[in-house]
Design a protein around this motif. Structure first.
Motif, PDB file in Angstrom:
ATOM      1  N   GLY A   6     159.277 -37.700  48.341  1.00 40.63           N
ATOM      2  CA  GLY A   6     158.507 -36.882  47.390  1.00 40.63           C
ATOM      3  C   GLY A   6     157.069 -37.345  47.268  1.00 40.63           C
ATOM      4  O   GLY A   6     156.157 -36.522  47.175  1.00 40.63           O
ATOM      5  N   ILE A   7     156.861 -38.653  47.262  1.00 39.62           N
ATOM      6  CA  ILE A   7     155.500 -39.170  47.134  1.00 39.62           C
ATOM      7  C   ILE A   7     154.627 -38.615  48.262  1.00 39.62           C
ATOM      8  O   ILE A   7     153.545 -38.077  48.040  1.00 39.62           O
ATOM      9  N   ILE A  15     150.651 -39.601  41.523  1.00 36.98           N
ATOM     10  CA  ILE A  15     151.964 -38.975  41.707  1.00 36.98           C
ATOM     11  C   ILE A  15     152.584 -38.644  40.354  1.00 36.98           C
ATOM     12  O   ILE A  15     153.065 -37.526  40.123  1.00 36.98           O
ATOM     13  N   THR A  17     154.228 -34.679  48.029  1.00 38.11           N
ATOM     14  CA  THR A  17     153.363 -34.289  46.921  1.00 38.11           C
ATOM     15  C   THR A  17     151.893 -34.482  47.284  1.00 38.11           C
ATOM     16  O   THR A  17     151.052 -33.603  47.067  1.00 38.11           O
ATOM     17  N   LEU A  18     151.595 -35.674  47.841  1.00 34.38           N
ATOM     18  CA  LEU A  18     150.205 -35.955  48.205  1.00 34.38           C
ATOM     19  C   LEU A  18     149.723 -34.939  49.243  1.00 34.38           C
ATOM     20  O   LEU A  18     148.631 -34.376  49.125  1.00 34.38           O
ATOM     21  N   MET A  64     157.625 -49.172  51.463  1.00 34.25           N
ATOM     22  CA  MET A  64     156.490 -48.273  51.289  1.00 34.25           C
ATOM     23  C   MET A  64     156.112 -48.159  49.817  1.00 34.25           C
ATOM     24  O   MET A  64     154.949 -48.268  49.454  1.00 34.25           O
ATOM     25  N   LEU A  97     150.979 -35.810  38.623  1.00 31.01           N
ATOM     26  CA  LEU A  97     151.392 -34.506  39.146  1.00 31.01           C
ATOM     27  C   LEU A  97     152.844 -34.188  38.796  1.00 31.01           C
ATOM     28  O   LEU A  97     153.193 -33.039  38.560  1.00 31.01           O
ATOM     29  N   TRP A  98     153.690 -35.213  38.746  1.00 33.40           N
ATOM     30  CA  TRP A  98     155.110 -34.971  38.506  1.00 33.40           C
ATOM     31  C   TRP A  98     155.457 -34.828  37.034  1.00 33.40           C
ATOM     32  O   TRP A  98     156.373 -34.117  36.671  1.00 33.40           O
TER      33      TRP A  98
END
Lengths: 280, 254, 284
Positions: free
Chosen positions: C23-24, A129, C27-28, A117, A132-133
């Motif tokens: 987490g990906i 991502i 988060t989205l 993935m 945001l992280w």
């Protein structure tokens, strides 16, 4: 001649012709990049930062080469890619070993799916991502954020190449190591990983070449910088990002093509090296 | 020579999946300084039995072993597999020198893999004696630093035997050690096995009945996971008690 | 003792991959929520951005979903004959010959060229060609993006297709030849049918790549937020709208862009999973 034989020959010729057509864009791209980019490759290109649009315009108007180069991009690319590589290699190899060892467990199946993935994740999403992280909590775009994005991109590539190379080794190799009384760990470090060196190194090089050319996540993580910056907490630049920033600025054209040439040479060299290693 | 049973197998069963035994309730004793052959049709469990003897089967999940194997009266399943495997070496069907190591390093690999550091002179001595004992020294002494994978198949297999011998094992297990080799290389390995039995007890799995008669002091015949007969080789082949053994050695099934 | 260190290392590596992956997604999902709450999932997927003051702040993903699907499928269709030819060339006609190796390396080089360079080339070379051929007024648009994407995915489908072609057992082919078949008969009636599921899966995987491709597309697609009506129209893909807008976005607009990212993520994930699943089934 028989109709069937004529048909056969036509198909053969068609396949050869279409295959050669496939290569046209390759040569067209290399030709464009070299022809338009070679003019700006000089000492300044590697040692000076990018001029502002005004300076570039004046130089172009006088028919001179654009003063300055892409130093901040080169420094930025190194500052982003090197730490990402140093982090991704041990974790990636560790993950690859895990998947190899725990071949059939349910956890391995889940992990393999997650690795796939992440590998298939569009890089722009990875940019979001990491924005945001990392960028949001740090309240600033930074080279660190760029490194994190590159790290996450490289991880699945190294995991899978390690796992697949280990899997291609004959199974009795590890049994032989164990029958000599080696522990799992020693057999892995002394026999399996060294035997898999070629494949793993190829995977690492391909991962590096992939992220060096990557741009999309950088637009959301490092932002860009007009000056050389060594502080990883500050916004930074990268060679690929410079191309994006300036591609529709007519004054910057030749400099941009030179940056593209630099990027292309590095990426293709890494690919060639990877290919060499995978054979040797 | 003073003979005694070095290895005792008691009620040994190996199951790949629950309730599907590959090896059923084996009882046997293996005398020291002998060559024992395990024969039987493919799928009869002979390799499985051999692989249980140094616990190499434990690499794979879902394999369940019950019963005991005693080496010098100690149950190998109660000890660390690392120690067991150092005492019970193994040679595989396909020669498998470590591709990342030179010939020299391959012979010493047992020590490297056990984390044992040796002096240079000791190393040289170990390499030379063990290559000599497999008759490889004269052939490779000029090219010790070359990779083991450059050797011919027969030479590679002898290198693998040298590698196993270097750790001074008490027992050497061989899983069809000549099935990937040509007749000349096979002959050399067979001669080697006969020489080696003065030093080490050998258990060899083979699908070649002539090979068993040439090499083995005693032979086990296995069928469908069971040990049908275990006799001195001459008797097994000339005077088998069991109908199945008779059928097998007369070629009525394979 | 040593094996403990070993396990520890591995568990650390695993402890990293698992949370990153999960987490990906979370988060989205979390950051896209405001957009879904405000517009509703179905409405968001099936509408366009608002363009009148009366509508207020309104976003919809439809034009970008259409743009993504249009460019990717068009690219796929354009790439099929080229990938097939390259795969037949090095996997069948010149199998094992030196020339095949050279072609393979050259095709693989196409995969190595960074997306940004494709975009630059598309912008500076391909677009003017399209204009001069009267295929488009400015060059920018779905067509240009699809052509670039087609070039970019050829190496992936070609190399995987070649693997499948080479897996066809030679006994099968010899059987056909011994009955008097020509090479083209063998290819059309034995080789291709035999590896058709494999070829389809390689094209599914290539589609997965095209869906998420960002920079090259962003640089040539023209960046407009209307629903494209024809292949010469300009437009935006899900990836390119993010690349264009995310930098200046905040609040609801940012949530909408993240919602688009989530949709893109789900689509690519499903496409890749399907492709990989088939490949795995066939290779086993």
């Amino acid at each position: 001649m028989n109709v069937r034989i004529i048909k056969d020959k036509m198909m053969h010729a068609g396949v050869v012709f279409v295959t050669l057509c496939t290569l046209v864009p390759l040569f067209a791209i290399i030709y464009s990049v070299v022809a338009k980019g070679i003019g700006q490759i000089n000492w300044d290109f590697f040692t000076k930062v990018t001029p502002n649009s005004m300076e570039a315009m004046l130089a172009v108007a006088e028919g001179k080469v654009i003063p300055g180069g892409v130093l901040q991009g080169i420094v930025g690319t190194l500052l982003i890619v090197l730490p990402a590589t140093f982090a991704a290699v041990p974790f990636g190899i560790g993950g690859g070993i895990y998947l190899y060892e725990k071949d059939n467990s349910r956890l391995a199946a889940v992990l393999r799916m997650i690795v796939d993935m992440i590998q298939g994740l569009p890089s722009i999403i990875l940019g979001i991502i990491v924005y945001l992280w990392v960028v949001v909590p740090m309240k600033s775009y930074s080279a660190i954020a760029g490194s994190v994005a590159m790290f996450i991109m490289m991880l699945p590539m190294i995991v899978r190449s390690t796992e697949e190379t280990l899997r291609m080794l004959p199974n009795n190799l590890r049994e032989a190591g164990l029958t000599l009384g080696g522990t799992n760990f020693r057999v892995m470090m002394r026999v399996m990983l060294p035997s898999a060196f070629g494949g793993t190194a190829t995977g690492i090089l391909l991962a590096v070449s992939r992220v060096i050319g990557e741009t999309a996540p950088l637009t959301l993580t490092i932002l860009g910088s007009a000056n050389v910056c060594y502080d990883p907490r500050e916004p930074n630049s990268a060679v690929s990002l410079l191309i994006w920033e300036f591609y529709n600025d007519p004054n910057m054209q030749s400099l941009i093509w030179s940056a593209a040439l630099l990027l292309l040479v590095i990426v293709l060299l890494l690919n060639l090296l990877a290919k060499k290693l995978s054979k040797g | 020579m003073n003979q005694y049973p070095i290895m005792k197998i008691k009620n040994l069963s190996v199951e790949y999946a629950k309730g599907k035994p590959a090896v059923k309730n084996i009882n046997a004793e293996i005398m020291n300084h002998t060559v024992t052959a395990i024969i039987g049709p493919s799928g009869c469990g002979k390799s499985t039995l051999l692989r249980a003897m140094n616990r190499i089967h434990e690499l794979y999940d879902n394999i369940n072993v019950t019963g005991e194997i005693l080496l010098d009266e100690e149950n190998i399943f109660r000890k660390s597999p690392i120690i067991v495997r150092r005492k019970i070496g193994m040679v595989f069907q396909r020669p498998n020198p470590f591709p990342n190591m030179s010939i020299y390093e391959n012979v010493l690999s047992g020590y490297t893999l056990n984390g044992i550091k040796l002096k240079k002179s000791t190393k040289n001595e170990i390499v030379q004696t063990n290559l000599e004992s497999v008759g490889l020294w004269d052939e490779v002494k000029e090219s010790l630093q070359k990779k083991g994978t450059f050797l011919s198949g027969g030479q590679q297999q002898r290198l693998c035997i040298a590698r196993a011998l270097a750790l001074r094992p008490q027992v050497l297990l061989m899983d069809e050690p000549t099935s990937a080799l040509d007749p000349i290389a096979t002959k050399k390995i067979e001669e080697l096995i006969l020489q080696l039995k003065n030093r080490v007890t050998i258990v060899v799995v083979t699908h070649n009945m002539q090979q068993a008669t040439r090499l083995a002091d005693s032979s086990m015949f296995m069928y469908l996971g069971e040990l049908i007969e275990y006799l001195p080789t001459y008797e097994l082949f000339n005077n088998p008690k069991n109908k199945k053994t008779q059928d097998y050695i007369s070629g009525n099934f394979s | 003792m040593n094996d403990k260190i070993y396990k520890y290392c591995l568990i650390t590596a695993v402890g990293l991959i698992l949370p990153v992956g999960v987490g990906i997604f979370l988060t989205l999902l979390w950051d896209a929520m405001p957009a879904f709450e405000k517009f509703g999932v179905i409405e968001f997927i099936t509408s366009c951005d608002g363009n009148s003051v009366a509508e207020g702040e309104k976003y919809g993903a439809l034009p970008y979903i259409v743009g993504t699907l249009a460019t990717s499928f068009l690219a796929l269709i354009i790439s099929v004959p080229f990938s097939l030819a390259a795969a037949l060339f090095s996997g069948e006609y010149y199998r094992g010959k030196r020339f095949a190796g050279i072609i393979d390396s050259a095709v693989a080089m196409l995969a190595g060229i960074p997306s940004i360079i494709y975009g630059l080339w598309g912008f500076a070379v391909l677009n003017p060609i399209l204009v001069s051929m009267k295929l488009s007024e400015t060059g920018y648009g779905i067509l240009s993006a699809s052509l670039l994407l087609a070039i970019m995915i050829i190496p992936y489908s070609a190399s995987l297709t070649k693997e499948f072609i080479m897996m066809v057992p030679s006994e099968l082919k010899e059987g056909a030849y011994s009955l008097g078949a020509t090479r083209s008969d063998v290819i059309a009636k034995i080789v291709l049918p035999k590896c058709m599921p494999g070829i389809i899966s390689t094209f599914i995987l290539a589609l997965g790549r095209a869906l998420g491709e960002t920079m090259a597309v962003t640089m040539v697609i023209g960046n407009t937020n209307f629903l494209p009506k024809s292949i010469t129209d300009t437009g935006n893909t899900m990836a390119s709208i993010i690349a264009n807008r995310f930098g200046e976005a905040d609040g609801l607009q940012m949530a909408s862009l993240i919602a688009i990212a989530l949709l893109l993520f789900v689509i690519t994930f499903i496409v890749n999973l399907t492709g990989k699943f088939i490949v795995k089934k066939l290779k086993a």
